[in-house]
Write an enzyme that holds these catalytic residues in place. Structure first.
Site, PDB file in Angstrom:
ATOM      1  N   CYS A   1       6.088 -30.440  21.721  1.00 17.67           N
ATOM      2  CA  CYS A   1       6.399 -30.140  20.274  1.00 17.67           C
ATOM      3  C   CYS A   1       6.144 -28.667  20.145  1.00 17.67           C
ATOM      4  O   CYS A   1       5.051 -28.085  20.240  1.00 17.67           O
ATOM      5  CB  CYS A   1       5.286 -30.826  19.422  1.00 17.67           C
ATOM      6  SG  CYS A   1       5.330 -30.647  17.706  1.00 17.67           S
TER       7      CYS A   1
ATOM      8  N   CYS B   1      10.733 -28.586  12.746  1.00 15.97           N
ATOM      9  CA  CYS B   1      10.566 -29.250  14.032  1.00 15.97           C
ATOM     10  C   CYS B   1      10.913 -27.968  15.021  1.00 15.97           C
ATOM     11  O   CYS B   1      12.213 -27.503  14.964  1.00 15.97           O
ATOM     12  CB  CYS B   1      11.484 -30.133  14.385  1.00 15.97           C
ATOM     13  SG  CYS B   1      11.658 -30.984  16.039  1.00 15.97           S
TER      14      CYS B   1
END
Length: 267
Positions: free
Chosen positions: A73, A201
């Site tokens: 991530c 993101c």
């Protein structure tokens, strides 16, 4: 058992961070999902643990809001880096591993409990061309589609359909990309594992920048990217005539929001 935690956010992508150098936390998917629940838990897009590493500064493991383990991530890695800094782990440049491999992160500047962090992402060597869409892995799988206006897209509805499409057996994150100018994008993302749109993101904006360079702006290797939660930057090197993208760097803000503790028996 009482465990301390910290809540961090990077461009609105928020995470629970645990100092697990003593390895007291068992990453049970159901417990992680309950902790990330925004009504009955702490609330977050994901959870990360920081553990010791025999060869690096530390080790990062990332778990999605549904409790499943994620490979990487990007926004989380920036928050993880600032968390390590607040714990006194590593130097200005930190080296850590995640499920997808080794990473380097640099503290560019700090401002109280916040900072600007640059994270090195894994190289990209393959981009799948679907004609009107592109797919690649920037640590996790991403689907990229260009649209004239991201504000008009049903990100959750279309994103959920594409995320479960049989063309992507591992599932995929879904990025809708609007070109605002040379080296300037606006992106919205539906995240696998969160099963919703998130405010940012990191692996998604990385995918968006690389595909934009590959398909539409081949001379551009640095992008400023607007997301609902703020602004991020992606830069990289590209070997002309190939799909090889290296020295990929994701830069953006991270901030500690608050700290607390929870009783594992309550989750």
């Amino acid at each position: 058992m009482l465990l301390k935690f910290a809540k961090y956010e990077g461009a609105g992508n928020d995470f629970i961070l645990l100092d697990d150098r003593e390895e007291r936390f068992t990453p049970d998917p159901a417990r992680i999902a309950r902790l990330c629940d925004r009504h009955f838990g702490i609330g977050a897009d994901g959870l990360m643990t920081l553990r010791r590493s025999s060869e690096l500064d530390c080790s990062m493991r990332y778990y999605n809001a549904d409790g499943s383990e994620g490979e990487m991530c990007g926004n989380g890695a920036r928050c993880f880096t600032l968390f390590a800094e607040h714990l006194g782990v590593g130097g200005e440049v930190k080296f850590f591993d995640a499920a997808d491999g080794l990473h380097m992160a640099r503290i560019l500047r700090t401002r109280g409990l916040a900072g600007d962090i640059e994270v090195g992402m894994l190289n990209v060597s393959e981009i799948r061309d679907g004609g009107s869409w592109w797919a690649l892995d920037t640590g996790v799988p991403h689907f990229v589609e260009f649209v004239p206006d991201v504000s008009a897209v049903d990100v959750v509805g279309r994103g959920r359909t594409i995320r479960h499409d049989a063309r992507f057996p591992r599932g995929t994150n879904v990025d809708f990309v609007e070109e605002l100018g040379e080296g300037h994008l606006r992106v919205r993302t539906y995240e696998r594992g969160v099963e919703n749109e998130t405010l940012a993101c990191g692996t998604g904006v990385t995918a968006a920048a690389i595909v934009t360079s590959y398909v539409r702006q081949p001379a551009v290797h640095r992008f400023r990217i607007e997301v609902p939660g703020g602004e991020l930057e992606v830069r990289f090197r590209h070997e002309a005539g190939t799909q090889h993208y290296t020295d990929i760097r994701l830069t953006g803000p991270a901030r500690r929001v608050f700290e607390g503790e929870f009783d594992t028996e309550n989750f």
